[in-house]
Scaffold this motif. Structure first.
Motif, PDB file in Angstrom:
ATOM      1  N   SER A  12       5.282  25.163   3.429  1.00  0.00           N
ATOM      2  CA  SER A  12       4.620  24.278   4.384  1.00  0.00           C
ATOM      3  C   SER A  12       5.664  23.484   5.144  1.00  0.00           C
ATOM      4  O   SER A  12       6.521  22.836   4.535  1.00  0.00           O
ATOM      5  CB  SER A  12       3.716  23.283   3.651  1.00  0.00           C
ATOM      6  N   CYS A  13       5.578  23.554   6.464  1.00  0.00           N
ATOM      7  CA  CYS A  13       6.481  22.813   7.324  1.00  0.00           C
ATOM      8  C   CYS A  13       6.228  21.313   7.149  1.00  0.00           C
ATOM      9  O   CYS A  13       5.092  20.850   7.255  1.00  0.00           O
ATOM     10  CB  CYS A  13       6.208  23.261   8.750  1.00  0.00           C
ATOM     11  N   GLU A  14       7.287  20.574   6.847  1.00  0.00           N
ATOM     12  CA  GLU A  14       7.081  19.145   6.576  1.00  0.00           C
ATOM     13  C   GLU A  14       6.819  18.338   7.839  1.00  0.00           C
ATOM     14  O   GLU A  14       6.413  17.183   7.768  1.00  0.00           O
ATOM     15  CB  GLU A  14       8.269  18.560   5.801  1.00  0.00           C
ATOM     16  N   HIS A  15       7.051  18.956   9.010  1.00  0.00           N
ATOM     17  CA  HIS A  15       6.791  18.228  10.254  1.00  0.00           C
ATOM     18  C   HIS A  15       5.324  18.263  10.645  1.00  0.00           C
ATOM     19  O   HIS A  15       4.807  17.301  11.207  1.00  0.00           O
ATOM     20  CB  HIS A  15       7.626  18.808  11.402  1.00  0.00           C
ATOM     21  N   HIS A  16       4.681  19.399  10.397  1.00  0.00           N
ATOM     22  CA  HIS A  16       3.298  19.570  10.877  1.00  0.00           C
ATOM     23  C   HIS A  16       2.304  19.884   9.763  1.00  0.00           C
ATOM     24  O   HIS A  16       1.103  19.987  10.019  1.00  0.00           O
ATOM     25  CB  HIS A  16       3.238  20.689  11.927  1.00  0.00           C
ATOM     26  N   LEU A  17       2.808  20.076   8.538  1.00  0.00           N
ATOM     27  CA  LEU A  17       1.965  20.449   7.400  1.00  0.00           C
ATOM     28  C   LEU A  17       1.123  21.694   7.670  1.00  0.00           C
ATOM     29  O   LEU A  17      -0.056  21.738   7.321  1.00  0.00           O
ATOM     30  CB  LEU A  17       1.076  19.279   6.942  1.00  0.00           C
ATOM     31  N   MET A  30       4.061  28.673  11.535  1.00  0.00           N
ATOM     32  CA  MET A  30       2.766  28.525  12.228  1.00  0.00           C
ATOM     33  C   MET A  30       2.798  27.367  13.232  1.00  0.00           C
ATOM     34  O   MET A  30       2.049  27.361  14.198  1.00  0.00           O
ATOM     35  CB  MET A  30       1.633  28.293  11.225  1.00  0.00           C
ATOM     36  N   CYS A  31       3.696  26.397  13.007  1.00  0.00           N
ATOM     37  CA  CYS A  31       3.774  25.284  13.971  1.00  0.00           C
ATOM     38  C   CYS A  31       4.349  25.757  15.301  1.00  0.00           C
ATOM     39  O   CYS A  31       4.234  25.066  16.311  1.00  0.00           O
ATOM     40  CB  CYS A  31       4.568  24.112  13.404  1.00  0.00           C
ATOM     41  N   MET A  32       4.957  26.942  15.307  1.00  0.00           N
ATOM     42  CA  MET A  32       5.454  27.505  16.569  1.00  0.00           C
ATOM     43  C   MET A  32       4.492  28.530  17.142  1.00  0.00           C
ATOM     44  O   MET A  32       4.667  28.992  18.264  1.00  0.00           O
ATOM     45  CB  MET A  32       6.806  28.198  16.355  1.00  0.00           C
TER      46      MET A  32
HETATM   47 ZN    ZN Z   1       6.329  22.501  11.934  1.00  0.00          ZN
END
Ligand code: ZN
Ligand code: GTP
Length: 201
Positions: free
Chosen positions: A89-94, A162-164
């Motif tokens: 899990s990306c810590e910027h966007h969860l 996925m945030c991208m």
């Molecule tokens: Zn992200």
């Protein structure tokens, strides 16, 4: 439940508070304009809270909990496990980042090795946390160096974020590749051998 793990000097992680997570999801649903009391959403805050307990379970695990089985086989050549699934899990966007990790090492002179599945478990310990891909990669490499004391380690991680893709810049299919190389695997010849094994399909 094991003791809280200290993450890179960022402080103690508190106990997972399921009720608090549930309330936060309920608030989020209200914030986006949903009705958390409608039938389909009534159980959602509790479900999401349970899901996050699982998704972030690595916060409660230490690498030494999983690198338990070690053998002295006297094998002193490279061991490489390819295509270990990464679900993090990306810590910027969860939101998730997913892909594969390739983990290789050259055992210590005594030939101290670990079970192959333990390398995949190690990936999960660090993937199941709010993460960035670079830190995931170096944490896997550094914990292997510390616990197995091998002569060298190589970790290559390839993921789609996925945030991208599902938001923001919306580039579906872009892959990020990160690597961490330690000890004898920094030698160009050994590193090239490892990389050609990793790249071979
Ligand atoms: Zn992200
Ligand atoms: N280096 C690195 N960056 C990441 C990772 N996961 C997400 N990011 C980036 O973190 C950055 C956060 O940038 P911000 O400008 O604060 O956030 P944002 O406005 O949502 O950025 P955009 O994604 O460009 O819309 C973005 O560029 C993400 O692509 C990662 O694992 N490693």
């Amino acid at each position: 439940m094991t003791d809280p793990v200290t993450l890179d000097g960022e402080g103690q992680i508190g106990e997972f508070d399921e009720k608090r997570a549930e309330n936060a999801v309920r608030e989020l649903l209200i914030a986006v304009g949903e009705d958390p009391d409608r039938e389909g959403l009534r159980e959602t805050p509790a479900r999401v809270a349970r899901a996050y307990r699982e998704i972030f379970a690595g916060l409660w695990q230490k690498p030494e909990d999983v690198l338990t089985t070690t053998f002295d086989l006297g094998h002193d050549e490279m061991v490489l496990v390819k295509d270990i699934e990464v679900l993090s899990s990306c810590e910027h966007h969860l939101v998730p980042f997913v892909g594969v990790a390739h983990v290789g090492y050259i055992p210590s002179v005594e030939g101290k090795i670990t079970g192959l599945s333990k390398l995949a478990r190690l990936v999960d310990v660090y993937a199941r946390r709010p993460q960035v891909q670079e830190r995931l990669t170096t944490q896997i490499a550094d914990s292997l160096m510390e616990i197995l004391e091998p002569r060298g380690v190589i970790v290559v991680v390839e993921c789609e974020h996925m945030c991208m893709s599902m938001r923001g810049v919306r580039k579906v299919g872009a892959k990020t590749i990160t690597s961490a190389v330690r000890g004898q695997l920094r030698d160009p010849a050994t590193r090239n051998e490892a990389m050609s094994l990793i790249m071979a399909r």
